[in-house]
Design an enzyme around this catalytic site. Structure first.
Site, short mmCIF file in Angstrom:
data_model
loop_
_atom_site.label_atom_id
_atom_site.label_comp_id
_atom_site.label_asym_id
_atom_site.label_seq_id
_atom_site.Cartn_x
_atom_site.Cartn_y
_atom_site.Cartn_z
N THR A 130 16.09 22.23 61.63
CA THR A 130 16.35 21.06 62.47
C THR A 130 16.11 21.46 63.92
O THR A 130 16.42 22.59 64.30
CB THR A 130 17.80 20.53 62.33
OG1 THR A 130 18.09 19.67 63.45
CG2 THR A 130 18.85 21.63 62.32
N ASP A 134 22.13 22.77 65.59
CA ASP A 134 23.56 22.46 65.50
C ASP A 134 24.21 22.99 64.22
O ASP A 134 25.10 22.36 63.67
CB ASP A 134 23.77 20.93 65.61
CG ASP A 134 23.00 20.17 64.54
OD1 ASP A 134 22.16 20.79 63.85
OD2 ASP A 134 23.23 18.97 64.38
#
Ligand code: F6P
Length: 328
Positions: A130, A134
């Site tokens: 991603t 995160d």
């Protein structure tokens, strides 16, 4: 090496990110290296439910190390969130003789994999992909470094106009609820102010900071705003707010959007993807399951999926300080 694993499935799920193809390539070639069959599963969990499988050999992943996106396609499957959907997916894997899964994606992907493992005792291994960075248990997710370079390149270009016209630009960047892209790219591009969800600057302090910047002799400014920032106004509302309180500023907005997610992966992302793919397959062959492979202090390491999902990837306090000093 485990004698029970003869066939491994690989899929990409959630938002695509640069480096996913390099990770698929690594998984496929590591399987071939260990004489294990590898099956590509199209469109993430949705393809698992629909049995959209394709055998992959080392030559089927030629010339993809440099390509953005994902050749296996991606999806956010609602059906996989239902017990019936997961049951169908499990039956398809068993019927195809697939013994374990490597899933490449973010926390939504890992939540699905963990649930699947808990329900069916099915071996799973996660690779973090991603641009948002995160995920707990890795200093870098696949695509993050590439996205940072893309954002910095875009802001450099925006600065040409900002300084030629003495303008203030609000540049919105992605990152969902995390400010990693904004903070790092903001520092890299020399932004005058950086707004991130982890730190509430407040509207008054934003104005103060812009006034200070103007008084110090700066004629143009770039404010990087993370899409998840909690200042209470979106970039267009921020423009209106600043124009109202500082009419001397000519303000523009630029939302970088999905261009941050595409493009050829950086060398860092390609190497990371290659390392994580090898570790994911070899960990499965060692009998491990329900982990995410990540990078911790530059070493490839395993983190239980549950921790990777529940933990938070904290903003680096030192970077916050560096950013404050750089905007002096
Ligand atoms: O998670 C990656 C990401 O690009 C986020 O930064 C962003 O909030 C989101 O996905 C956008 O998702 P979509 O492409 O579905 O609009």
């Amino acid at each position: 090496m485990s004698k029970n694993i003869k066939k491994i499935g690989v899929l990409t799920s959630g938002g695509d990110s640069p480096g996913m193809n390099a990770a698929i390539r690594s998984v496929v070639r590591t399987c071939a290296y260990h004489n294990i069959e590898c099956i590509g599963i199209y469109r993430g969990y949705q393809g698992m439910i629909e049995g959209d499988f394709k055998e992959m050999g080392p030559r089927s992943v030629n010339n993809i190390v440099n390509k953005g996106g994902t050749i296996l396609k991606s999806a956010r499957s609602l059906e996989f969130k239902t017990p019936e959907g997961r049951k169908k997916a499990h039956e398809n894997l068993v019927n195809a003789g697939i013994d374990a899964l490597v899933v490449i994606g973010g926390d939504g992907t890992f939540t699905g994999a963990e649930l699947f493992n808990n329900e069916f005792g099915y071996p799973v291994m996660g690779i973090p992909g991603t641009i948002d960075n995160d995920i707990y248990g890795t200093s870098h997710t696949l695509g993050y470094d590439t996205a940072l370079n893309t954002v910095v390149e875009c802001i450099d270009k925006i600065r040409d106009t900002a300084s030629s016209h003495n303008r203030l630009f609000f540049v919105e960047v992605m990152g969902r609820d995390a400010g990693h892209i904004a903070l790092n790219a903001g520092i890299g591009a020399g932004a005058e102010e950086i707004l991130i969800p982890e730190e509430d600057l407040g509207l008054e302090r934003l104005l103060e900071s812009l006034q200070k910047s103007k008084a110090s002799g700066k004629s143009s400014s770039i404010v990087v705003v993370s899409e998840g920032d909690k200042i209470g106004k979106n970039v267009f509302e921020l423009k209106e707010y600043v124009e109202e309180h500082m009419p001397e500023y000519d303000v523009r907005v630029s939302v970088l959007g999905h261009m941050q997610r595409g493009g050829s992966p950086s060398c860092f992302d390609r190497v990371l993807a290659s390392r994580l793919g090898v570790k994911a397959v070899e960990s499965i062959l060692e009998g491990k399951s329900n982990y995410m492979v990540g990078l911790i202090q530059d070493k490839v390491a395993l983190t239980p999926l549950e921790q990777a999902i529940k933990g938070s990837s904290k903003i680096d306090e030192e970077l916050l300080r560096v950013s404050d000093i750089m905007t002096t």
